[in-house]
Design an enzyme around this catalytic site. Structure first.
Site, PDB file in Angstrom:
ATOM      1  N   ALA A  50      14.453  32.523  37.416  1.00  0.00           N
ATOM      2  CA  ALA A  50      14.648  33.754  38.198  1.00  0.00           C
ATOM      3  C   ALA A  50      16.071  34.276  38.039  1.00  0.00           C
ATOM      4  CB  ALA A  50      14.355  33.488  39.674  1.00  0.00           C
ATOM      5  N   LYS A  97      25.877  33.528  33.472  1.00  0.00           N
ATOM      6  CA  LYS A  97      25.320  32.328  32.835  1.00  0.00           C
ATOM      7  C   LYS A  97      26.409  31.261  32.668  1.00  0.00           C
ATOM      8  CE  LYS A  97      21.113  33.847  32.490  1.00  0.00           C
ATOM      9  NZ  LYS A  97      20.063  33.287  33.334  1.00  0.00           N
ATOM     10  N   SER A 118      21.874  30.966  28.027  1.00  0.00           N
ATOM     11  CA  SER A 118      21.767  31.941  26.947  1.00  0.00           C
ATOM     12  C   SER A 118      22.848  31.688  25.910  1.00  0.00           C
ATOM     13  CB  SER A 118      21.947  33.338  27.548  1.00  0.00           C
ATOM     14  OG  SER A 118      22.217  34.270  26.540  1.00  0.00           O
ATOM     15  N   LEU A 121      18.336  38.369  37.138  1.00  0.00           N
ATOM     16  CA  LEU A 121      18.356  39.712  36.558  1.00  0.00           C
ATOM     17  C   LEU A 121      18.909  39.550  35.149  1.00  0.00           C
ATOM     18  CD1 LEU A 121      19.827  41.699  39.589  1.00  0.00           C
ATOM     19  CD2 LEU A 121      17.415  41.266  39.023  1.00  0.00           C
ATOM     20  N   TYR A 168      26.447  40.020  33.045  1.00  0.00           N
ATOM     21  CA  TYR A 168      25.269  39.155  32.881  1.00  0.00           C
ATOM     22  C   TYR A 168      25.662  37.841  32.209  1.00  0.00           C
ATOM     23  CZ  TYR A 168      21.153  37.144  30.683  1.00  0.00           C
ATOM     24  OH  TYR A 168      20.202  36.254  30.248  1.00  0.00           O
TER      25      TYR A 168
HETATM   26  N1  LIG Z   1      14.546  37.326  27.507  1.00  0.00           N
HETATM   27  C1  LIG Z   1      15.669  36.974  26.920  1.00  0.00           C
HETATM   28  O1  LIG Z   1      15.984  37.492  25.851  1.00  0.00           O
HETATM   29  C2  LIG Z   1      16.555  35.910  27.512  1.00  0.00           C
HETATM   30  C3  LIG Z   1      17.569  35.344  26.729  1.00  0.00           C
HETATM   31  C4  LIG Z   1      18.397  34.360  27.285  1.00  0.00           C
HETATM   32  C5  LIG Z   1      18.200  33.961  28.601  1.00  0.00           C
HETATM   33  N2  LIG Z   1      17.213  34.531  29.347  1.00  0.00           N
HETATM   34  C6  LIG Z   1      17.035  34.102  30.732  1.00  0.00           C
HETATM   35  O2  LIG Z   1      15.727  33.596  30.895  1.00  0.00           O
HETATM   36  C7  LIG Z   1      15.268  33.822  32.227  1.00  0.00           C
HETATM   37  C8  LIG Z   1      13.918  34.503  32.194  1.00  0.00           C
HETATM   38  O3  LIG Z   1      14.037  35.721  31.470  1.00  0.00           O
HETATM   39  P1  LIG Z   1      12.789  36.664  31.181  1.00  0.00           P
HETATM   40  O4  LIG Z   1      13.062  37.351  29.893  1.00  0.00           O
HETATM   41  O5  LIG Z   1      11.527  35.934  31.359  1.00  0.00           O
HETATM   42  O6  LIG Z   1      13.011  37.743  32.334  1.00  0.00           O
HETATM   43  P2  LIG Z   1      11.964  38.341  33.405  1.00  0.00           P
HETATM   44  O7  LIG Z   1      12.677  39.441  34.107  1.00  0.00           O
HETATM   45  O8  LIG Z   1      10.670  38.641  32.756  1.00  0.00           O
HETATM   46  O9  LIG Z   1      11.772  37.094  34.397  1.00  0.00           O
HETATM   47  C9  LIG Z   1      12.623  36.846  35.490  1.00  0.00           C
HETATM   48  C10 LIG Z   1      11.742  36.632  36.697  1.00  0.00           C
HETATM   49  O10 LIG Z   1      12.571  36.337  37.827  1.00  0.00           O
HETATM   50  C11 LIG Z   1      12.104  37.092  38.930  1.00  0.00           C
HETATM   51  N3  LIG Z   1      13.258  37.273  39.812  1.00  0.00           N
HETATM   52  C12 LIG Z   1      14.369  38.015  39.596  1.00  0.00           C
HETATM   53  N4  LIG Z   1      15.199  37.944  40.650  1.00  0.00           N
HETATM   54  C13 LIG Z   1      14.617  37.110  41.543  1.00  0.00           C
HETATM   55  C14 LIG Z   1      14.985  36.639  42.827  1.00  0.00           C
HETATM   56  N5  LIG Z   1      16.131  37.028  43.407  1.00  0.00           N
HETATM   57  N6  LIG Z   1      14.162  35.775  43.463  1.00  0.00           N
HETATM   58  C15 LIG Z   1      12.993  35.397  42.897  1.00  0.00           C
HETATM   59  N7  LIG Z   1      12.581  35.819  41.702  1.00  0.00           N
HETATM   60  C16 LIG Z   1      13.390  36.671  41.032  1.00  0.00           C
HETATM   61  C17 LIG Z   1      11.551  38.374  38.345  1.00  0.00           C
HETATM   62  O11 LIG Z   1      10.583  39.008  39.183  1.00  0.00           O
HETATM   63  C18 LIG Z   1      10.911  37.877  37.051  1.00  0.00           C
HETATM   64  O12 LIG Z   1       9.574  37.470  37.244  1.00  0.00           O
HETATM   65  C19 LIG Z   1      16.372  34.629  32.910  1.00  0.00           C
HETATM   66  O13 LIG Z   1      17.198  33.733  33.620  1.00  0.00           O
HETATM   67  C20 LIG Z   1      17.127  35.225  31.746  1.00  0.00           C
HETATM   68  O14 LIG Z   1      18.472  35.505  32.094  1.00  0.00           O
HETATM   69  C21 LIG Z   1      16.379  35.490  28.824  1.00  0.00           C
END
Ligand SMILES: NC(=O)c1ccc[n+]([C@@H]2O[C@H](COP(=O)([O-])OP(=O)(O)OC[C@H]3O[C@@H](n4cnc5c(N)ncnc54)[C@H](O)[C@@H]3O)[C@@H](O)[C@H]2O)c1
Length: 342
Positions: A81, A153, A124, A83, A149
Protein backbone atom coordinates in the site's frame (compact mmCIF):
# COMPACT_ATOMS: atom_id res chain seq x y z
CA UNK A 1 1.30 -19.36 6.11
CA UNK A 2 -1.22 -16.66 6.84
CA UNK A 3 -0.21 -13.39 5.20
CA UNK A 4 -1.55 -9.85 5.48
CA UNK A 5 -1.24 -8.09 2.14
CA UNK A 6 -1.64 -4.31 2.28
CA UNK A 7 -2.50 -2.78 -1.09
CA UNK A 8 -3.48 -6.28 -2.23
CA UNK A 9 -6.21 -5.03 -4.57
CA UNK A 10 -3.69 -3.01 -6.62
CA UNK A 11 -1.69 -3.99 -9.66
CA UNK A 12 1.28 -5.85 -8.17
CA UNK A 13 -0.62 -6.77 -5.00
CA UNK A 14 -3.41 -8.60 -6.86
CA UNK A 15 -0.96 -10.67 -8.91
CA UNK A 16 0.94 -11.51 -5.73
CA UNK A 17 -2.28 -12.53 -3.94
CA UNK A 18 -2.91 -14.98 -6.79
CA UNK A 19 0.65 -16.37 -6.53
CA UNK A 20 0.27 -16.75 -2.74
CA UNK A 21 -3.03 -18.62 -3.05
CA UNK A 22 -1.55 -20.85 -5.73
CA UNK A 23 1.11 -21.83 -3.17
CA UNK A 24 -1.62 -22.58 -0.59
CA UNK A 25 -0.92 -19.59 1.64
CA UNK A 26 -3.89 -17.92 3.32
CA UNK A 27 -4.36 -14.27 2.41
CA UNK A 28 -6.03 -11.31 4.08
CA UNK A 29 -6.09 -8.13 1.98
CA UNK A 30 -6.11 -4.66 3.55
CA UNK A 31 -6.65 -1.82 1.08
CA UNK A 32 -8.46 1.53 1.10
CA UNK A 33 -9.21 1.17 -2.64
CA UNK A 34 -7.90 4.69 -3.39
CA UNK A 35 -6.30 3.30 -6.56
CA UNK A 36 -8.07 -0.05 -6.96
CA UNK A 37 -11.37 -1.89 -6.71
CA UNK A 38 -12.56 -5.22 -5.29
CA UNK A 39 -13.08 -6.66 -8.79
CA UNK A 40 -9.61 -8.25 -9.08
CA UNK A 41 -10.12 -9.97 -5.72
CA UNK A 42 -13.43 -11.44 -6.90
CA UNK A 43 -11.75 -12.62 -10.09
CA UNK A 44 -8.92 -14.26 -8.13
CA UNK A 45 -11.46 -16.06 -5.96
CA UNK A 46 -13.18 -17.33 -9.12
CA UNK A 47 -9.85 -18.40 -10.65
CA UNK A 48 -8.60 -20.25 -7.57
CA UNK A 49 -11.82 -21.35 -5.83
CA UNK A 50 -10.29 -19.87 -2.65
CA UNK A 51 -11.60 -17.21 -0.32
CA UNK A 52 -9.82 -13.89 0.23
CA UNK A 53 -10.78 -12.02 3.38
CA UNK A 54 -10.91 -8.33 2.57
CA UNK A 55 -10.69 -5.38 4.99
CA UNK A 56 -11.33 -1.96 3.51
CA UNK A 57 -9.14 0.35 5.54
CA UNK A 58 -6.31 2.83 5.54
CA UNK A 59 -2.84 1.92 6.78
CA UNK A 60 -2.77 5.20 8.72
CA UNK A 61 -5.88 4.15 10.67
CA UNK A 62 -4.56 2.57 13.86
CA UNK A 63 -7.95 1.20 14.94
CA UNK A 64 -8.52 -0.42 11.54
CA UNK A 65 -5.08 -2.03 11.70
CA UNK A 66 -5.73 -3.28 15.24
CA UNK A 67 -9.02 -4.78 14.05
CA UNK A 68 -7.33 -6.82 11.32
CA UNK A 69 -4.35 -7.87 13.47
CA UNK A 70 -6.76 -8.71 16.31
CA UNK A 71 -8.83 -10.97 14.07
CA UNK A 72 -5.88 -12.97 12.67
CA UNK A 73 -2.50 -14.29 13.76
CA UNK A 74 -0.29 -13.45 10.79
CA UNK A 75 2.98 -15.15 9.94
CA UNK A 76 4.05 -12.25 7.72
CA UNK A 77 3.02 -8.92 6.22
CA UNK A 78 3.61 -7.97 2.58
CA UNK A 79 3.33 -4.21 2.31
CA UNK A 80 2.34 -2.81 -1.10
CA UNK A 81 0.00 0.00 0.00
CA UNK A 82 1.43 3.33 -1.14
CA UNK A 83 0.94 6.24 -3.47
CA UNK A 84 3.19 5.65 -6.46
CA UNK A 85 2.97 8.40 -9.10
CA UNK A 86 6.42 9.98 -9.32
CA UNK A 87 5.20 13.19 -11.01
CA UNK A 88 2.27 13.65 -8.63
CA UNK A 89 4.64 13.27 -5.68
CA UNK A 90 6.39 16.51 -6.69
CA UNK A 91 2.99 18.29 -6.62
CA UNK A 92 1.72 16.68 -3.41
CA UNK A 93 4.81 15.72 -1.42
CA UNK A 94 3.04 15.81 1.95
CA UNK A 95 0.44 13.30 0.79
CA UNK A 96 3.26 10.97 -0.28
CA UNK A 97 5.17 11.28 3.01
CA UNK A 98 1.90 10.91 4.90
CA UNK A 99 0.81 7.67 3.19
CA UNK A 100 4.12 6.05 2.32
CA UNK A 101 6.21 6.96 5.36
CA UNK A 102 3.72 7.61 8.16
CA UNK A 103 1.51 4.77 6.91
CA UNK A 104 4.45 2.35 6.96
CA UNK A 105 5.33 3.41 10.51
CA UNK A 106 1.71 2.81 11.59
CA UNK A 107 1.87 -0.64 10.05
CA UNK A 108 5.19 -1.52 11.72
CA UNK A 109 3.80 -0.30 15.06
CA UNK A 110 0.74 -2.48 14.62
CA UNK A 111 3.01 -5.45 13.83
CA UNK A 112 4.98 -4.71 16.99
CA UNK A 113 1.83 -4.53 19.14
CA UNK A 114 0.64 -7.85 17.74
CA UNK A 115 4.06 -9.61 17.76
CA UNK A 116 4.36 -10.07 14.00
CA UNK A 117 8.02 -10.02 12.95
CA UNK A 118 8.21 -10.84 9.23
CA UNK A 119 7.84 -7.89 6.85
CA UNK A 120 8.28 -7.73 3.07
CA UNK A 121 8.38 -4.21 1.68
CA UNK A 122 7.74 -2.91 -1.87
CA UNK A 123 10.82 -0.86 -2.51
CA UNK A 124 12.11 0.39 -5.81
CA UNK A 125 15.21 0.78 -7.96
CA UNK A 126 14.76 4.50 -7.38
CA UNK A 127 16.45 4.10 -3.95
CA UNK A 128 19.84 3.93 -5.69
CA UNK A 129 19.47 7.60 -6.58
CA UNK A 130 20.53 9.60 -9.60
CA UNK A 131 24.28 9.07 -9.32
CA UNK A 132 24.51 5.29 -9.01
CA UNK A 133 26.41 3.36 -11.67
CA UNK A 134 24.57 0.66 -13.62
CA UNK A 135 23.87 -2.15 -13.16
CA UNK A 136 22.56 -1.47 -9.67
CA UNK A 137 23.82 -3.74 -6.90
CA UNK A 138 22.33 -4.18 -3.41
CA UNK A 139 25.73 -3.45 -1.85
CA UNK A 140 25.57 0.13 -3.18
CA UNK A 141 24.50 2.76 -0.65
CA UNK A 142 21.03 4.28 -0.63
CA UNK A 143 21.12 7.37 -2.84
CA UNK A 144 19.20 10.61 -3.20
CA UNK A 145 16.23 10.00 -5.49
CA UNK A 146 15.01 12.98 -7.49
CA UNK A 147 11.36 12.74 -6.40
CA UNK A 148 9.51 12.80 -3.08
CA UNK A 149 8.12 9.37 -4.07
CA UNK A 150 11.65 7.96 -4.30
CA UNK A 151 12.59 9.65 -1.05
CA UNK A 152 9.71 7.86 0.72
CA UNK A 153 11.15 4.50 -0.36
CA UNK A 154 14.61 5.44 0.95
CA UNK A 155 13.07 6.62 4.22
CA UNK A 156 11.10 3.42 4.79
CA UNK A 157 14.24 1.35 4.11
CA UNK A 158 16.07 3.46 6.72
CA UNK A 159 13.20 3.08 9.17
CA UNK A 160 13.32 -0.69 8.68
CA UNK A 161 17.07 -0.69 9.38
CA UNK A 162 16.68 1.41 12.54
CA UNK A 163 13.77 -0.68 13.73
CA UNK A 164 15.72 -3.90 13.10
CA UNK A 165 18.67 -2.52 15.11
CA UNK A 166 16.36 -1.81 18.05
CA UNK A 167 14.19 -4.91 17.78
CA UNK A 168 16.23 -8.09 17.36
CA UNK A 169 13.16 -10.14 16.45
CA UNK A 170 12.41 -8.13 13.31
CA UNK A 171 12.92 -9.85 9.94
CA UNK A 172 12.57 -7.36 7.09
CA UNK A 173 13.00 -7.82 3.36
CA UNK A 174 13.11 -4.92 0.89
CA UNK A 175 12.31 -5.97 -2.63
CA UNK A 176 13.63 -3.34 -5.00
CA UNK A 177 11.49 -3.60 -8.09
CA UNK A 178 12.72 -2.46 -11.46
CA UNK A 179 9.90 -1.89 -14.02
CA UNK A 180 7.01 -4.33 -13.65
CA UNK A 181 4.76 -4.65 -16.71
CA UNK A 182 2.45 -7.27 -18.21
CA UNK A 183 -0.53 -9.05 -16.78
CA UNK A 184 -1.61 -12.51 -15.70
CA UNK A 185 -1.61 -14.86 -18.68
CA UNK A 186 -5.35 -15.53 -18.29
CA UNK A 187 -6.19 -11.93 -19.21
CA UNK A 188 -8.29 -11.71 -16.01
CA UNK A 189 -5.88 -9.50 -14.04
CA UNK A 190 -3.84 -6.53 -15.14
CA UNK A 191 -2.93 -2.93 -14.51
CA UNK A 192 -5.90 -0.58 -14.34
CA UNK A 193 -4.75 2.77 -12.99
CA UNK A 194 -7.39 5.34 -12.13
CA UNK A 195 -7.19 8.42 -14.39
CA UNK A 196 -4.42 9.04 -16.91
CA UNK A 197 -1.75 6.31 -16.64
CA UNK A 198 1.66 7.46 -15.43
CA UNK A 199 3.52 4.43 -16.70
CA UNK A 200 4.45 3.50 -20.25
CA UNK A 201 2.67 0.16 -20.68
CA UNK A 202 -0.82 1.00 -19.46
CA UNK A 203 -0.71 4.20 -21.52
CA UNK A 204 0.48 2.37 -24.63
CA UNK A 205 -2.16 -0.33 -24.19
CA UNK A 206 -4.90 2.30 -23.81
CA UNK A 207 -3.74 3.93 -27.07
CA UNK A 208 -3.95 0.53 -28.75
CA UNK A 209 -7.61 0.04 -27.70
CA UNK A 210 -8.50 3.57 -28.79
CA UNK A 211 -8.97 5.13 -25.34
CA UNK A 212 -6.16 7.62 -26.05
CA UNK A 213 -4.99 9.10 -29.35
CA UNK A 214 -1.23 8.67 -29.18
CA UNK A 215 1.70 7.97 -26.91
CA UNK A 216 4.22 10.64 -25.89
CA UNK A 217 7.78 9.32 -25.66
CA UNK A 218 9.54 11.58 -23.18
CA UNK A 219 12.95 12.35 -24.63
CA UNK A 220 14.53 11.15 -27.87
CA UNK A 221 18.01 12.49 -27.24
CA UNK A 222 19.30 10.40 -24.35
CA UNK A 223 22.74 8.80 -24.73
CA UNK A 224 21.24 5.38 -25.56
CA UNK A 225 21.25 3.39 -28.81
CA UNK A 226 17.99 4.93 -30.09
CA UNK A 227 17.86 8.06 -27.91
CA UNK A 228 15.02 6.85 -25.66
CA UNK A 229 15.28 5.77 -22.01
CA UNK A 230 16.37 2.23 -21.11
CA UNK A 231 14.62 0.38 -18.29
CA UNK A 232 14.70 -3.12 -16.86
CA UNK A 233 11.16 -4.35 -17.54
CA UNK A 234 10.02 -7.50 -15.78
CA UNK A 235 6.80 -9.50 -15.96
CA UNK A 236 4.45 -8.79 -13.07
CA UNK A 237 3.97 -12.54 -12.44
CA UNK A 238 7.74 -12.94 -12.11
CA UNK A 239 7.65 -10.07 -9.64
CA UNK A 240 4.73 -11.71 -7.78
CA UNK A 241 6.76 -14.92 -7.55
CA UNK A 242 9.65 -12.88 -6.13
CA UNK A 243 7.41 -12.20 -3.14
CA UNK A 244 6.56 -15.85 -2.58
CA UNK A 245 10.27 -16.63 -2.90
CA UNK A 246 11.10 -14.03 -0.22
CA UNK A 247 8.35 -15.33 2.04
CA UNK A 248 9.58 -18.90 1.67
CA UNK A 249 13.18 -17.77 2.24
CA UNK A 250 12.22 -16.17 5.55
CA UNK A 251 10.35 -19.33 6.58
CA UNK A 252 13.30 -21.54 5.58
CA UNK A 253 15.76 -19.37 7.56
CA UNK A 254 14.39 -19.13 11.09
CA UNK A 255 17.73 -17.75 12.32
CA UNK A 256 17.56 -14.80 9.90
CA UNK A 257 17.33 -11.44 11.69
CA UNK A 258 17.55 -7.82 10.57
CA UNK A 259 16.97 -6.61 7.05
CA UNK A 260 17.95 -7.83 3.62
CA UNK A 261 17.45 -6.10 0.24
CA UNK A 262 17.02 -7.82 -3.13
CA UNK A 263 16.83 -6.40 -6.63
CA UNK A 264 14.00 -7.89 -8.67
CA UNK A 265 14.70 -7.31 -12.36
CA UNK A 266 15.84 -9.17 -15.45
CA UNK A 267 19.30 -7.59 -15.66
CA UNK A 268 18.63 -6.16 -19.12
CA UNK A 269 17.84 -2.65 -20.32
CA UNK A 270 15.17 -2.22 -23.01
CA UNK A 271 14.38 1.11 -24.73
CA UNK A 272 10.98 2.76 -25.08
CA UNK A 273 11.11 2.30 -28.87
CA UNK A 274 11.95 -1.41 -28.37
CA UNK A 275 8.83 -1.69 -26.19
CA UNK A 276 6.62 0.00 -28.78
CA UNK A 277 7.94 -2.30 -31.52
CA UNK A 278 7.51 -5.43 -29.38
CA UNK A 279 3.98 -4.39 -28.43
CA UNK A 280 2.99 -3.70 -32.05
CA UNK A 281 4.33 -7.09 -33.05
CA UNK A 282 2.47 -8.93 -30.26
CA UNK A 283 -0.82 -7.10 -30.77
CA UNK A 284 -0.77 -6.46 -34.51
CA UNK A 285 -1.98 -2.94 -33.68
CA UNK A 286 0.06 0.12 -34.69
CA UNK A 287 0.70 2.56 -31.84
CA UNK A 288 0.97 6.21 -32.92
CA UNK A 289 3.60 8.04 -30.90
CA UNK A 290 5.50 11.30 -30.86
CA UNK A 291 8.78 12.27 -29.28
CA UNK A 292 8.05 14.79 -26.51
CA UNK A 293 10.45 16.79 -24.31
CA UNK A 294 12.30 14.95 -21.55
CA UNK A 295 10.50 14.65 -18.21
CA UNK A 296 12.23 16.20 -15.21
CA UNK A 297 13.90 13.57 -13.04
CA UNK A 298 13.97 10.73 -15.61
CA UNK A 299 17.30 8.88 -15.77
CA UNK A 300 18.69 7.81 -19.16
CA UNK A 301 19.25 4.14 -18.37
CA UNK A 302 19.27 1.72 -15.46
CA UNK A 303 18.94 -1.98 -14.94
CA UNK A 304 19.48 -4.52 -12.19
CA UNK A 305 22.16 -6.88 -11.21
CA UNK A 306 19.75 -9.57 -10.01
CA UNK A 307 22.35 -12.17 -8.94
CA UNK A 308 21.62 -11.85 -5.21
CA UNK A 309 17.96 -12.82 -5.63
CA UNK A 310 19.03 -15.72 -7.79
CA UNK A 311 21.66 -16.97 -5.33
CA UNK A 312 19.78 -16.46 -2.07
CA UNK A 313 16.10 -16.67 -3.00
CA UNK A 314 16.43 -19.02 -5.97
CA UNK A 315 14.43 -16.46 -7.96
CA UNK A 316 14.98 -15.41 -11.55
CA UNK A 317 12.71 -13.62 -14.01
CA UNK A 318 11.48 -16.33 -16.41
CA UNK A 319 9.13 -14.56 -18.79
CA UNK A 320 10.52 -12.69 -21.81
CA UNK A 321 9.53 -9.41 -23.45
CA UNK A 322 7.30 -11.13 -26.02
CA UNK A 323 5.28 -12.77 -23.25
CA UNK A 324 5.05 -9.46 -21.37
CA UNK A 325 3.57 -7.85 -24.49
CA UNK A 326 1.18 -10.70 -25.33
CA UNK A 327 -0.14 -10.73 -21.76
CA UNK A 328 -0.52 -6.94 -21.67
CA UNK A 329 -2.48 -7.06 -24.91
CA UNK A 330 -4.65 -9.99 -23.81
CA UNK A 331 -5.57 -8.12 -20.63
CA UNK A 332 -6.24 -4.78 -22.34
CA UNK A 333 -8.13 -6.17 -25.35
CA UNK A 334 -10.32 -8.39 -23.13
CA UNK A 335 -10.87 -5.53 -20.66
CA UNK A 336 -10.77 -2.32 -22.73
CA UNK A 337 -12.15 -0.30 -19.80
CA UNK A 338 -10.13 -2.19 -17.20
CA UNK A 339 -12.18 -3.42 -14.26
CA UNK A 340 -14.68 -0.60 -14.47
CA UNK A 341 -17.50 -2.32 -16.36
CA UNK A 342 -18.21 -4.67 -13.43
N1 LIG B 1 4.36 -0.28 -10.39
C1 LIG B 1 5.64 0.04 -10.34
O1 LIG B 1 6.23 0.34 -11.37
C2 LIG B 1 6.39 0.01 -9.03
C3 LIG B 1 7.79 0.06 -9.05
C4 LIG B 1 8.49 0.03 -7.84
C5 LIG B 1 7.79 -0.04 -6.64
N2 LIG B 1 6.43 -0.08 -6.65
C6 LIG B 1 5.71 -0.14 -5.38
O2 LIG B 1 4.92 -1.31 -5.35
C7 LIG B 1 3.75 -1.10 -4.56
C8 LIG B 1 2.52 -1.49 -5.34
O3 LIG B 1 2.48 -0.73 -6.54
P1 LIG B 1 1.35 -0.94 -7.65
O4 LIG B 1 1.97 -0.60 -8.95
O5 LIG B 1 0.68 -2.23 -7.47
O6 LIG B 1 0.40 0.28 -7.26
P2 LIG B 1 -1.20 0.30 -7.05
O7 LIG B 1 -1.57 1.74 -6.89
O8 LIG B 1 -1.88 -0.49 -8.10
O9 LIG B 1 -1.35 -0.46 -5.64
C9 LIG B 1 -1.26 0.20 -4.40
C10 LIG B 1 -2.46 -0.21 -3.59
O10 LIG B 1 -2.38 0.41 -2.30
C11 LIG B 1 -3.66 0.93 -1.98
N3 LIG B 1 -3.41 2.04 -1.05
C12 LIG B 1 -2.83 3.23 -1.31
N4 LIG B 1 -2.81 3.99 -0.20
C13 LIG B 1 -3.35 3.25 0.79
C14 LIG B 1 -3.61 3.48 2.16
N5 LIG B 1 -3.30 4.66 2.74
N6 LIG B 1 -4.17 2.50 2.90
C15 LIG B 1 -4.51 1.32 2.32
N7 LIG B 1 -4.32 1.05 1.03
C16 LIG B 1 -3.74 2.01 0.27
C17 LIG B 1 -4.28 1.34 -3.30
O11 LIG B 1 -5.70 1.39 -3.26
C18 LIG B 1 -3.79 0.24 -4.23
O12 LIG B 1 -4.66 -0.87 -4.24
C19 LIG B 1 3.80 0.37 -4.14
O13 LIG B 1 4.37 0.45 -2.85
C20 LIG B 1 4.72 0.99 -5.16
O14 LIG B 1 5.35 2.15 -4.66
C21 LIG B 1 5.72 -0.07 -7.82
Amino acid sequence: MKVLVTGGAGYIGSHTVLALLQQDHQVVVFDNLCNASEVPLARIEAMTGKHIEFFRGDIRDVAALDAVFGAHQFDAVIHFAALKAVGESTQKPLAYYQTNVHGSVCLLEAMQRHQVTDFIFSSSATVYGELAIVPYLESMPLGSPSSPYGATKVMVERIMADYAAANPEFRGVSLRYFNPIGAHESGNLGEDPKGIPNNLLPYLAQVAVGRRTHLSVFGGDYPTQDGTCLRDYLHVMDLAEGHTAALNWLADHPQQRGIEAFNLGTGQGVSVLDIIAAFEQASGVPVPYEIAPRRAGDLAAFWANADKASTMLGWQAKRNLTQMMHDTWRWQSQNPSGYSEE
